[in-house]
Design an enzyme around this catalytic site. Structure first.
Site, short mmCIF file in Angstrom:
data_model
loop_
_atom_site.label_atom_id
_atom_site.label_comp_id
_atom_site.label_asym_id
_atom_site.label_seq_id
_atom_site.Cartn_x
_atom_site.Cartn_y
_atom_site.Cartn_z
N GLY A 31 4.34 11.32 -2.03
CA GLY A 31 3.47 11.35 -0.87
C GLY A 31 4.16 10.70 0.32
O GLY A 31 5.28 10.21 0.22
N GLN A 48 3.59 7.94 1.74
CA GLN A 48 3.86 6.53 1.47
C GLN A 48 4.36 6.31 0.04
O GLN A 48 4.04 5.32 -0.61
CB GLN A 48 2.62 5.68 1.75
CG GLN A 48 2.42 5.39 3.22
CD GLN A 48 3.57 4.61 3.84
OE1 GLN A 48 4.18 3.77 3.19
NE2 GLN A 48 3.88 4.88 5.10
N SER A 49 5.16 7.24 -0.45
CA SER A 49 5.68 7.16 -1.81
C SER A 49 6.60 5.96 -2.01
O SER A 49 7.55 5.76 -1.25
CB SER A 49 6.43 8.45 -2.14
OG SER A 49 7.23 8.29 -3.29
N ASN A 50 6.33 5.18 -3.05
CA ASN A 50 7.24 4.12 -3.46
C ASN A 50 8.47 4.69 -4.14
O ASN A 50 9.57 4.16 -4.01
CB ASN A 50 6.53 3.16 -4.42
CG ASN A 50 5.34 2.50 -3.79
OD1 ASN A 50 5.47 1.69 -2.89
ND2 ASN A 50 4.15 2.85 -4.26
N THR A 86 10.07 7.54 -3.53
CA THR A 86 11.09 8.05 -2.62
C THR A 86 11.84 6.92 -1.93
O THR A 86 13.05 7.01 -1.72
CB THR A 86 10.47 9.00 -1.58
OG1 THR A 86 9.35 8.37 -0.95
CG2 THR A 86 10.00 10.30 -2.24
#
EC number: 3.5.99.7
Length: 338
Positions: free
Chosen positions: A75, A77-79, A81
């Site tokens: 997403g 706010q992906s952790n 990535t």
């Protein structure tokens, strides 16, 4: 069980610390002892987190295969990535990140702060996509890999949460082995382990790892996907495959997987009042921060289970803090008054 046969590229500091949550335990009546294992500070690579532990078992394949670009998805706010971008920078690889619109949340700075900001600073090619949340292989991710190939690169695919990769669960088999070593030093065993679950490989790895000493069903997953049927099926499937890989010696069944479905709402990425209350309570009693997407929901689940007497008196409960705090900045409006 044989985890050592798999190559591991160290990306973490070493065993993550376990410490008591004394004030939170006392606040909740003092009959259940709460502890935290801090995956949120497991690495010097852009704050680390649970995906960094998983990537230790994926990266050897990328390095040995001569891949030049890590391609991942999450997403906005992906952790995951953010952690992939950090590992790519650390290893001198290129990085392409697909950031889909998984969360039904509008904030003027949502796509400019927190995890995605860090990924951009670290030099990743960040690509926003309007697709909504789902679990599994995504078309946008496959297209990103095709783009890398067209440009003459060699993309290494890292699926959401590392979960669709055959070795995505290995890191948290290692987590369980690490906990056993720490329990020997502490002089006691944990009765329950609480973890957040969405794409499934974190809990799946724990289930396999703790199955080795008969505690598979003492791993309590707290669903944060708001799609618990999909998450449950994913955990079981990944755990079965992981058990075969590490030669557990027995099959994993549905009965081994415990997923509490009460705390994931209203939908993925959106906190409910219980989530926000739990974030504040933990922060103000312990100075330990959690986020609205993942850890705030698993913290809410653990707190409510204590309040409802679902952990027997005298239980020692280990909370796996998987990370996620960088996303707090994207939800600043919710915390404008603290």
């Amino acid at each position: 069980m044989n985890l050592k046969k798999f190559p591991r590229h160290a990306l973490t500091f070493g065993p993550t610390p376990i410490h008591p949550l004394k004030r939170l335990s006392a606040h909740l009546g003092g009959e259940v002892e709460l502890y935290a294992k801090r995956e949120d500070c497991n690495s010097g690579l852009a704050f680390g987190g649970n995906k960094t532990r998983k990537l230790e078992y994926l990266i050897p394949e990328a390095l040995e295969g001569g891949y030049d670009t890590l391609v991942s998805i999450g997403g906005i706010q992906s952790n995951q990535t953010r952690q992939v971008a950090a590992v790519a920078a650390h290893l001198g690889l290129k990085c392409v990140l697909v950031q889909e619109n998984w969360v039904n949340y509008s904030d003027a700075v949502y796509d400019r702060v927190g995890n995605i900001e860090m990924s951009r600073i670290m030099g990743a090619d960040v690509r926003l996509d309007s697709a909504g949340f789902d679990i599994g292989i995504r078309k946008s991710w496959e297209e990103a890999m095709a783009d890398v190939r067209k440009a003459g690169g060699k993309p290494f695919p890292i699926p959401a949460g590392c979960s669709e990769h055959p070795r995505g669960g290995l890191g948290f088999v290692g987590f369980a082995e690490e906990v056993r070593q720490q329990e020997a030093e502490l002089g006691f065993k944990f009765d329950y382990i609480v973890t957040c679950s969405v794409t499934g490989s974190t809990q799946a790895g724990m289930v396999v790892g703790f199955a080795a000493d008969g505690r598979a069903d003492r791993v309590i997953g707290i669903d944060a996907s708001a799609k618990p049927e999909q998450t449950f099926a994913q955990i079981v499937r990944i755990a079965k495959g992981t058990a075969e890989l590490v030669e557990l010696g027995r099959d994993i069944t549905d009965k081994d997987v415990v997923l509490d479905r009460r705390f994931g709402g209203p939908e993925y990425g959106l906190p409910n009042e219980g989530t926000l209350e739990s974030i504040r309570l933990c922060a103000r009693l312990e100075g330990m921060l959690t986020d609205p997407v993942y850890e705030g929901k698993s913290m809410h689940g653990m707190i409510e289970k204590v309040r409802l007497g679902e952990f027997p008196a005298g239980s020692k409960v280990l909370y796996a803090h998987l990370g996620g705090v960088p996303a707090l900045n994207a939800y600043s409006f919710l915390f404008r008054n603290g």
